[in-house]
Design an enzyme around this catalytic site. Structure first.
Site, mmCIF file in Angstrom:
data_model
loop_
_atom_site.group_PDB
_atom_site.id
_atom_site.type_symbol
_atom_site.label_atom_id
_atom_site.label_comp_id
_atom_site.label_asym_id
_atom_site.label_seq_id
_atom_site.Cartn_x
_atom_site.Cartn_y
_atom_site.Cartn_z
ATOM 1 C CD GLU A 29 35.208 35.215 56.444
ATOM 2 O OE1 GLU A 29 34.890 34.303 57.216
ATOM 3 O OE2 GLU A 29 35.735 35.001 55.344
ATOM 4 C CB CYS A 33 42.342 41.751 52.914
ATOM 5 S SG CYS A 33 41.339 41.189 51.535
ATOM 6 C CB CYS A 69 30.229 39.237 45.108
ATOM 7 S SG CYS A 69 30.753 40.132 43.615
ATOM 8 C CB CYS A 74 34.217 35.182 39.607
ATOM 9 S SG CYS A 74 34.188 36.907 39.095
ATOM 10 C CB CYS A 76 34.929 33.966 43.595
ATOM 11 S SG CYS A 76 34.759 35.081 45.005
ATOM 12 C CB SER A 121 40.971 44.068 43.985
ATOM 13 O OG SER A 121 40.873 42.941 43.132
ATOM 14 C CG LEU A 134 43.621 39.705 32.734
ATOM 15 C CD1 LEU A 134 42.657 40.787 32.313
ATOM 16 C CD2 LEU A 134 45.058 40.129 32.429
ATOM 17 C CG ASN A 173 43.694 30.136 48.185
ATOM 18 O OD1 ASN A 173 44.638 29.423 48.512
ATOM 19 N ND2 ASN A 173 43.822 31.431 47.928
ATOM 20 C CB CYS A 216 42.935 35.068 47.514
ATOM 21 S SG CYS A 216 44.048 36.382 47.656
HETATM 22 N N1 SAH Z 1 35.658 41.636 43.580
HETATM 23 C C1 SAH Z 1 37.004 42.042 43.484
HETATM 24 C C2 SAH Z 1 37.762 41.952 44.774
HETATM 25 C C3 SAH Z 1 37.571 40.731 45.645
HETATM 26 S S1 SAH Z 1 38.239 39.220 45.120
HETATM 27 C C4 SAH Z 1 37.707 41.296 42.392
HETATM 28 O O1 SAH Z 1 37.165 40.320 41.897
HETATM 29 O O2 SAH Z 1 38.799 41.724 42.004
HETATM 30 C C5 SAH Z 1 40.012 39.378 45.349
HETATM 31 C C6 SAH Z 1 40.818 38.483 44.406
HETATM 32 O O3 SAH Z 1 40.729 37.100 44.795
HETATM 33 C C7 SAH Z 1 40.340 38.556 42.966
HETATM 34 O O4 SAH Z 1 41.425 38.641 42.076
HETATM 35 C C8 SAH Z 1 39.630 37.239 42.830
HETATM 36 O O5 SAH Z 1 39.491 36.867 41.500
HETATM 37 C C9 SAH Z 1 40.511 36.335 43.622
HETATM 38 N N2 SAH Z 1 39.875 35.061 43.974
HETATM 39 C C10 SAH Z 1 38.562 34.802 44.080
HETATM 40 N N3 SAH Z 1 38.356 33.508 44.425
HETATM 41 C C11 SAH Z 1 39.578 32.929 44.512
HETATM 42 C C12 SAH Z 1 40.027 31.620 44.876
HETATM 43 N N4 SAH Z 1 39.155 30.665 45.195
HETATM 44 N N5 SAH Z 1 41.348 31.389 44.890
HETATM 45 C C13 SAH Z 1 42.223 32.368 44.594
HETATM 46 N N6 SAH Z 1 41.858 33.621 44.273
HETATM 47 C C14 SAH Z 1 40.550 33.912 44.230
HETATM 48 FE FE1 SF4 Z 2 32.746 39.064 43.184
HETATM 49 FE FE2 SF4 Z 2 35.425 39.430 43.013
HETATM 50 FE FE3 SF4 Z 2 34.375 37.055 43.811
HETATM 51 FE FE4 SF4 Z 2 34.125 37.833 41.265
HETATM 52 S S1 SF4 Z 2 36.042 37.358 42.355
HETATM 53 S S2 SF4 Z 2 32.487 36.933 42.543
HETATM 54 S S3 SF4 Z 2 33.846 40.034 41.492
HETATM 55 S S4 SF4 Z 2 34.207 38.996 44.890
#
Ligand code: SAH
Ligand code: SF4
Length: 364
Positions: free
Chosen positions: A91, A104, A111, A115, A118, A196, A219, A295, A338
């Site tokens: 996306e 974006c 990935c 995390c 995510c 990022s 972070l 989110n 996000c």
């Molecule tokens: N992999 C990279 C970039 C993609 S994620 C990274 O982790 O930085 C972009 C941002 O969205 C990151 O800060 C991630 O932690 C955040 N993010 C991921 N899942 C989320 C969610 N469910 N709600 C809000 N932010 C989220």
């Molecule tokens: Fe990958 Fe970024 Fe999602 Fe973590 S937050 S799983 S590094 S896309």
């Protein structure tokens, strides 16, 4: 095999042209046609000799990925689903604001870093995107937004915050960054292109040396115990090493601060004490904070911190002298916010057991 010219930055295209016995300025002309004018058809590149156009047609093509769907949110956010082959899709999200338009971009199908909060990570990993697929998102969005001619900047900023970890697809990401910055392509300033990362420490150092652009670091926790769980890559590169990498990055960065992204998870990382712990953690790193209200996505065990909690958390950071903004949730009616980006990913990681999240269990 047909060569896809969208896979090359200026240096790569010049080298490829040289292999075909063509001069560097021809490569520059083609680069401008492709990226500044959004032209894919060699016959439309009217200042090239017919013989060169025929040669290019025989050997090469300009092949952006295909748009599978294009949805517009009530708030103007637009989400493109991009086909990246073999039943995978990623996306791309365009976010219009008063003073700027931000695109974006995704860098991987899925990935591997997993995390806890995510949606992309929960799907597992399929593969790295090619340069053509990464820069192709900008190429396609420019076209869809009607911004390919002249200098009008509908897309003024690019953030590599879509699906995937850009620094885990380093070479292709950097080649695509070169194109974003190149005056013969998209001509964006380094300050307006943001990578990022979840914190791949050695690769942050490489990026500083190879192609410093604005850096955002995810972070999400003020100490290793919590970050180990939320952002598992922390187990390999803990916070002290990450803070060191941020300081080193700033010696060459186009901006004089690091942006720390912090997803606000109710009852997990959003207390006053944790805000104060953060202030101590980042004491030696010039930075700004961007708080992202979580989110939700299906089957996620987390909840979004209440607005008042986010406000109070931000206030503590502000009182500690750190510029802090709260990200407005945009496009959530089309799942474009996000962390909600899911695309379609055929998982190749085959995680055998879906990991449980200990912090949530202990809170139950
Ligand atoms: N992999 C990279 C970039 C993609 S994620 C990274 O982790 O930085 C972009 C941002 O969205 C990151 O800060 C991630 O932690 C955040 N993010 C991921 N899942 C989320 C969610 N469910 N709600 C809000 N932010 C989220
Ligand atoms: Fe990958 Fe970024 Fe999602 Fe973590 S937050 S799983 S590094 S896309």
């Amino acid at each position: 095999m047909t060569v896809n010219l969208l896979d090359y930055d200026a240096a790569g295209l010049t080298a490829w042209f040289a292999e075909q016995g063509e001069k560097p300025f021809r490569a520059k002309q083609v680069l401008r046609w492709m990226h500044r004018s959004g032209v894919a058809d060699f016959d439309a590149m009217t200042d090239l000799a017919k013989s060169l156009r025929d040669k290019l047609k025989a050997l090469a093509a300009v092949l952006p990925p295909a748009v599978v769907s294009d949805r517009l949110s009530d708030d103007g956010t637009r989400k493109f689903l991009i086909d990246v082959g073999n039943a995978n899709a990623v996306e791309t999200v365009f976010i219009p604001e008063d003073e700027r338009g931000t695109l974006c971009i995704s860098t991987q199908a899925g990935c591997a870093l997993d995390c806890a909060f995510c949606s992309t990570g929960k799907q597992g990993f399929n593969r790295n995107l090619t340069v053509a697929e990464i820069i192709g998102q900008l190429w396609l969005a420019n076209k869809a937004l009607g911004a390919v001619h002249g200098d009008e900047r509908v897309i003024s900023n690019v953030v590599l915050m879509g699906m995937g970890e850009p620094l885990a697809n380093y070479d292709n990401t950097v080649t695509a960054l070169h194109l974003m910055l190149d005056d013969n392509a998209y001509g964006l300033s380094r300050r307006r292109v943001t990578v990022s990362t979840s914190g791949l420490v050695p690769v942050i150092d490489r990026l500083r040396d190879d192609c410093p652009v604005a850096l955002a670091v995810s972070l999400h926790a003020p100490n290793d115990a919590l970050r180990d769980q939320l952002v598992p890559i922390n187990q390999k590169y803990p916070l002290a090493s990450l803070m060191g990498a941020c300081q080193r990055y700033l010696t060459k960065a186009p901006r004089d601060f690091i942006t720390f992204e912090y997803t606000m998870l109710a009852g997990v990382n959003d207390s006053d004490a944790q805000a104060r712990e953060l202030l101590a953690l980042v004491r030696d790193v010039p930075c700004k904070f961007n708080l992202i209200p979580f989110n939700p996505f299906p089957d996620s065990p987390f909840r979004r911190s209440p607005a008042e909690r986010v406000r109070r958390f931000g206030e503590i950071l502000l009182q500690g002298g750190i510029v802090t903004t709260t990200r407005k949730t945009r496009g959530d009616d089309i799942d474009a916010a996000c962390g909600q980006l899911a695309g379609q990913v055929q998982d190749k990681t085959r995680r055998r057991v879906e990991k449980t999240i200990p912090i949530m269990e202990s809170r139950a």
